[in-house]
Motif scaffolding. Structure first.
Motif, PDB file in Angstrom:
ATOM      1  N   PRO A 250     -13.914  -4.316   5.299  1.00 24.62           N
ATOM      2  CA  PRO A 250     -14.847  -5.434   5.117  1.00 24.62           C
ATOM      3  C   PRO A 250     -15.293  -6.086   6.426  1.00 24.62           C
ATOM      4  O   PRO A 250     -16.444  -6.505   6.552  1.00 24.62           O
ATOM      5  CB  PRO A 250     -14.044  -6.412   4.246  1.00 24.62           C
ATOM      6  CG  PRO A 250     -13.058  -5.557   3.530  1.00 24.62           C
ATOM      7  CD  PRO A 250     -12.706  -4.459   4.479  1.00 24.62           C
TER       8      PRO A 250
ATOM      9  N   LEU B 220      -9.796  -4.203  -6.577  1.00 29.79           N
ATOM     10  CA  LEU B 220      -9.796  -5.651  -6.410  1.00 29.79           C
ATOM     11  C   LEU B 220      -8.421  -6.221  -6.067  1.00 29.79           C
ATOM     12  O   LEU B 220      -8.334  -7.234  -5.384  1.00 29.79           O
ATOM     13  CB  LEU B 220     -10.327  -6.313  -7.688  1.00 29.79           C
ATOM     14  CG  LEU B 220     -11.795  -6.020  -8.020  1.00 29.79           C
ATOM     15  CD1 LEU B 220     -12.207  -6.741  -9.289  1.00 29.79           C
ATOM     16  CD2 LEU B 220     -12.703  -6.427  -6.870  1.00 29.79           C
TER      17      LEU B 220
ATOM     18  N   GLN C 273      -5.562  -4.281  -4.746  1.00 28.10           N
ATOM     19  CA  GLN C 273      -5.022  -3.675  -3.524  1.00 28.10           C
ATOM     20  C   GLN C 273      -6.030  -3.624  -2.379  1.00 28.10           C
ATOM     21  O   GLN C 273      -5.658  -3.359  -1.246  1.00 28.10           O
ATOM     22  CB  GLN C 273      -4.511  -2.267  -3.832  1.00 28.10           C
ATOM     23  CG  GLN C 273      -3.396  -2.222  -4.863  1.00 28.10           C
ATOM     24  CD  GLN C 273      -2.955  -0.806  -5.175  1.00 28.10           C
ATOM     25  OE1 GLN C 273      -3.238   0.129  -4.422  1.00 28.10           O
ATOM     26  NE2 GLN C 273      -2.248  -0.636  -6.293  1.00 28.10           N
ATOM     27  N   GLY C 274      -7.292  -3.857  -2.661  1.00 28.37           N
ATOM     28  CA  GLY C 274      -8.303  -3.893  -1.614  1.00 28.37           C
ATOM     29  C   GLY C 274      -8.728  -2.543  -1.074  1.00 28.37           C
ATOM     30  O   GLY C 274      -9.302  -2.460   0.015  1.00 28.37           O
ATOM     31  N   GLN C 275      -8.508  -1.459  -1.829  1.00 26.72           N
ATOM     32  CA  GLN C 275      -8.941  -0.122  -1.404  1.00 26.72           C
ATOM     33  C   GLN C 275     -10.345   0.131  -1.975  1.00 26.72           C
ATOM     34  O   GLN C 275     -10.536   0.906  -2.899  1.00 26.72           O
ATOM     35  CB  GLN C 275      -7.954   0.930  -1.890  1.00 26.72           C
ATOM     36  CG  GLN C 275      -6.534   0.725  -1.393  1.00 26.72           C
ATOM     37  CD  GLN C 275      -5.586   1.784  -1.910  1.00 26.72           C
ATOM     38  OE1 GLN C 275      -5.896   2.973  -1.912  1.00 26.72           O
ATOM     39  NE2 GLN C 275      -4.417   1.363  -2.370  1.00 26.72           N
ATOM     40  N   TYR C 276     -11.324  -0.521  -1.371  1.00 22.12           N
ATOM     41  CA  TYR C 276     -12.673  -0.542  -1.939  1.00 22.12           C
ATOM     42  C   TYR C 276     -13.336   0.837  -1.942  1.00 22.12           C
ATOM     43  O   TYR C 276     -13.969   1.226  -2.922  1.00 22.12           O
ATOM     44  CB  TYR C 276     -13.536  -1.539  -1.159  1.00 22.12           C
ATOM     45  CG  TYR C 276     -12.953  -2.935  -1.131  1.00 22.12           C
ATOM     46  CD1 TYR C 276     -12.905  -3.707  -2.289  1.00 22.12           C
ATOM     47  CD2 TYR C 276     -12.445  -3.466   0.045  1.00 22.12           C
ATOM     48  CE1 TYR C 276     -12.367  -4.982  -2.281  1.00 22.12           C
ATOM     49  CE2 TYR C 276     -11.902  -4.743   0.069  1.00 22.12           C
ATOM     50  CZ  TYR C 276     -11.860  -5.493  -1.088  1.00 22.12           C
ATOM     51  OH  TYR C 276     -11.314  -6.753  -1.069  1.00 22.12           O
TER      52      TYR C 276
ATOM     53  N   SER D 160     -11.559   3.116  -4.607  1.00 20.98           N
ATOM     54  CA  SER D 160     -11.871   2.716  -5.986  1.00 20.98           C
ATOM     55  C   SER D 160     -13.321   3.038  -6.336  1.00 20.98           C
ATOM     56  O   SER D 160     -13.619   3.420  -7.479  1.00 20.98           O
ATOM     57  CB  SER D 160     -11.598   1.226  -6.187  1.00 20.98           C
ATOM     58  OG  SER D 160     -12.429   0.437  -5.359  1.00 20.98           O
TER      59      SER D 160
END
Length: 307
Positions: A52, A268, A270-273, A276
């Motif tokens: 991000p 959302l 674990q933040g592995q955008y 996912s």
């Protein structure tokens, strides 16, 4: 060249002659442009090691690594099988019931009873997913209504919510209860187009209700049924994560973990955008392939299709 100019002029005239309709259409076009097509720009994060703080273009391009990671994951087969089995069960059970309900309601003569029935079967659709799962927790808890009935019949209480074998029936049947009334509306609308003269002629020939249903009503709504079946199969992998996630616990995880809940957790939580997004794209591609395949088969077999 002249033909093209004439075509553009005639198109412009048609638009101007019905400009009010195009104004009404404009909000829908804006909605799809902003919320459906503009976000497609972000699909590329599935092919990047998305960070991000670096942004989409600043993140490293890794190609198909996220997809390979998913396909080679230890839980890939479990996620895929859980999703397909639950979706197919839901389609098999949930799809024909609204059709049957519409056919039955179409023959109810007492209008008060018919309106009361419609209100009863439509109302559950407006219950939120959170409230629905809360109702399941209350009814199927150890001291809930279902277990009280079991105990009165001489049985032992069962903790349904923690049983893997109970997850799919509870998920599917609660969905049937919630959506069958609302889904029957389109079939009732199609049945309203059946000419009364056909039924009058069938009655003169001595046909009973079952014969009228099979020889008049079902053939009339068959194109609608085919279109709805194509749309349902095209969304077969698109099980919402909310209900499955709310019904999920450590004891039923073996059956309740589907692709949608997995995407929510790794994306959302674990933040592995990037990863996912890759999983979700795989899900969407399967839906697209099914939609195109079923639509083509339907066009050849029945003559009814989306395009």
């Amino acid at each position: 060249m002249k033909t093209t100019q004439i075509h553009h002029r005639s198109l412009g005239r048609r638009i101007l002659s019905a400009w009010q309709l195009y104004v009404l259409l404009l909000p829908a076009l804006v909605f799809f442009a902003v919320f459906r097509y503009a976000p497609l720009y972000g699909i590329q994060i599935a092919f990047r090691d998305y960070m991000p703080n670096l942004g989409i273009w600043g993140s490293e391009w890794i190609g198909l690594e996220n997809f390979e990671r998913f396909f080679n994951g230890f839980n890939f087969k479990t996620l895929l099988s859980n999703t397909i089995i639950l979706a197919v069960l839901q389609l098999i059970v949930n799809f024909p019931i609204p059709i049957i309900l519409a056919l039955v309601m179409n023959y109810i003569k007492n209008q008060r009873f018919k309106h009361a029935t419609q209100l009863i079967v439509y109302a559950p659709y407006f219950i939120s997913t959170v409230v629905l799962v809360g109702m399941l927790n209350v009814f199927f808890s150890l001291d809930g209504l279902v277990n009280q009935i079991i105990q009165h019949l001489g049985g032992d209480p069962i903790l349904f919510l923690n049983m893997e074998s109970a997850f799919r029936p509870m998920y599917v049947l609660s969905d049937v209860w919630q959506t069958m009334g609302w889904n029957s509306i389109i079939y009732l609308a199609a049945l309203s187009g059946v000419s009364p003269e056909l039924h009058e002629a069938a009655l003169v020939d001595g046909a009973n209700k079952f014969q009228r249903v099979f020889h008049i009503d079902i053939p009339h709504i068959l194109p609608t049924v085919v279109i709805m079946l194509i749309l349902n199969i095209g969304m077969i992998m698109s099980l919402g994560f909310e209900k499955a996630y709310l019904m999920q616990n450590d004891l039923n995880l073996g059956k309740s973990e589907i692709i949608a809940t997995y995407v929510y957790k790794v994306g959302l939580i674990q933040g592995q955008y990037g990863f996912s997004t890759a999983v979700d794209i795989f899900n969407s591609v399967i839906n697209l392939i099914l939609l195109l395949s079923v639509n083509k088969i339907s066009a050849k077999v029945s003559g009814s299709s989306l395009w």
